[in-house]
Design an enzyme around this catalytic site. Structure first.
Site, PDB file in Angstrom:
ATOM      1  CE  LYS A  44      -3.807  -2.429   2.401  1.00 22.88           C
ATOM      2  NZ  LYS A  44      -4.090  -2.946   3.043  1.00 22.88           N
ATOM      3  CD  GLN A  88      -3.339  -4.907   6.955  1.00 21.70           C
ATOM      4  OE1 GLN A  88      -3.299  -3.040   6.288  1.00 21.70           O
ATOM      5  NE2 GLN A  88      -4.450  -5.219   6.572  1.00 21.70           N
ATOM      6  CG  ASP A 111     -10.047  -0.039   4.929  1.00 26.63           C
ATOM      7  OD1 ASP A 111      -9.073  -0.235   3.743  1.00 26.63           O
ATOM      8  OD2 ASP A 111      -8.876  -0.473   5.959  1.00 26.63           O
TER       9      ASP A 111
END
Ligand code: NAP
Length: 279
Positions: A44, A88, A111
C-alpha cells in the site's frame, strides 16, 4: 479480467488527481508483526508513494494497549495533514477491533469499516466503501458485465468482502444471493449465477461444475498454499466461465488502486468538494 492492467490505469488517474489537489496524506497503522499484514502494508505504501500520496507508516508493538491505539487514532483524526486513515486488521487480541474501527473519524475512514460508512452503503448512499468491493465492481464495469437484472451470487458474508460487495451489486439492480458456511447446497446456488463473486478463503472451493457456462466470475480468495498463491476458484473454471479474474493479478491489485482512489475521495470530502453527511 485483468486486474493488473486496470489497476495501472486507475493509479495513473489517481496520480493526476493527487497533483490537482496539491497532495494529500494517508496514514496506516499496523499493530504487531503479522507477516501477511506487513506485506499488505508495504504494498500500500509503495503504491501511495508512486502516485504522490504522502504516506505515514505507523508501526506499534504487539503489546500495544487499546487506550494507546485510541490515543494515536485521536491524534490522527485531529491532524490536518492526514486525509485518510487505515488500521490494518487483524489487531492483537487485547484490542477490541470494533472499538478501534469506531475511533477512526468516519470522513477519513478509507476502508469504509466505520458504522457510519457501512450504514450509508446499506442506505444506498455510499460515502467510503472499501477498496476490495469497489475494485470488484470496477472490474465488472470495465468488462461491460451487465448487472441490471442479472442473478448475482456472492459467496462469503464478511464485513470486508461479501456484505459490501452484495450491497453494491444490489444497488446496481442485480438480483443478489449471499451464501456462507451454512448454505445448504452451495453448488446449486453458484450454478445459477450470471455473476459469481467468491470471497471465502478456501483454495479451490468453487470447481468448474459449480460455474454457469458464460458467467462472470470474480475470485477474491488469496490463499497461501505449498503451490503458491491460490484463489477460491479452481483455475480450470476459466474454461466454463465467460470472464474470470486470475489469482494473482485480479482483485488484489484492484484493492490497492481503489484504496488510493478512496484517499483522494477522503481529501475531497475534507476539503468540501464532496459532501460528507453531517459535516
Ligand atoms: P472471512 O472473514 O474469513 O469470511 C469468510 C466467509 O466465507 C464467511 O462469511 C464464511 O461463512 C464463508 N465461508 C467459509 N467457508 C465456507 C464454505 N465452505 N462455503 C461457503 N462459505 C464459506 O474472510 P474475508 O476477510 O472475507 O476474506 C475471504 C478471502 O478473500 C480470503 O482468502 C482473503 O485472503 C481474501 N481477501 C482478498 C482481498 C484482495 O484484495 N484480493 C481482500 C480481502 C480478502 P460464515 O460467515 O458462515 O462463517
Amino acid at each position: 479480467m485483468d486486474g493488473r492492467a486496470l489497476a495501472a490505469k486507475i493509479r495513473a488517474e489517481v496520480a493526476d488527481e493527487v497533483e490537482r489537489l496539491g497532495g494529500l496524506g494517508l496514514a496506516t497503522v499496523l499493530v504487531g508483526d503479522d507477516p501477511a499484514s506487513d506485506i499488505y502494508i508495504k504494498r500500500k505504501h509503495k503504491a501511495a508513494d508512486e502516485v504522490g500520496i504522502r504516506s505515514n507508516d505507523i508501526r506499534l508493538p504487539e503489546e500495544t494497549s487499546e487506550d494507546e491505539l485510541l490515543d494515536l487514532l485521536a491524534e490522527l483524526n485531529a491532524d490536518d495533514e492526514t486525509d485518510g486513515i487505515l488500521v490494518q486488521l487483524p489487531l492483537p487480541g487485547q484490542i477490541d477491533e470494533a472499538r478501534a474501527i469506531r475511533a477512526v473519524d468516519a470522513i477519513k475512514d478509507v476502508d469504509g469499516f466505520h458504522p457510519l460508512n457501512a450504514g450509508q452503503l446499506y442506505l444506498g448512499q455510499p460515502t467510503h466503501v472499501g477498496g476490495t468491493p469497489r475494485g470488484i465492481l470496477r472490474l465488472l464495469d470495465e468488462y461491460d458485465v451487465e448487472l441490471t437484472g442479472a442473478r448475482a451470487v456472492v459467496v462469503g458474508r464478511s464485513d470486508i468482502v461479501g456484505k459490501p460487495t452484495a450491497h453494491l451489486l444490489l444497488q446496481r439492480n442485480a438480483t443478489v444471493t449471499i451464501c456462507h458456511s451454512r448454505t445448504r447446497n452451495l453448488a446449486e446456488e453458484t450454478r445459477r449465477a450470471d455473476v459469481l463473486v467468491v470471497g471465502v478463503g478456501v483454495a479451490g472451493l468453487v470447481t468448474p461444475e459449480m460455474v454457469k457456462p458464460g458467467a462472470a466470475v470474480v475470485d477474491v480468495g488469496m490463499n497461501r498454499t505449498p503451490d503458491g498463491l491460490r484463489g477460491d476458484v479452481d483455475p480450470a473454471a476459466m474454461e466454463v466461465a465467460g470472464l474470470m479474474t486470475p489469482v494473482p493479478g485480479g482483485v488484489g491489485p484492484m484493492t490497492i488502486a481503489m484504496l488510493l482512489e478512496n484517499a483522494v475521495r477522503a481529501a475531497r470530502f475534507r476539503r468540501g468538494a464532496l459532501v460528507f453527511p453531517g459535516r
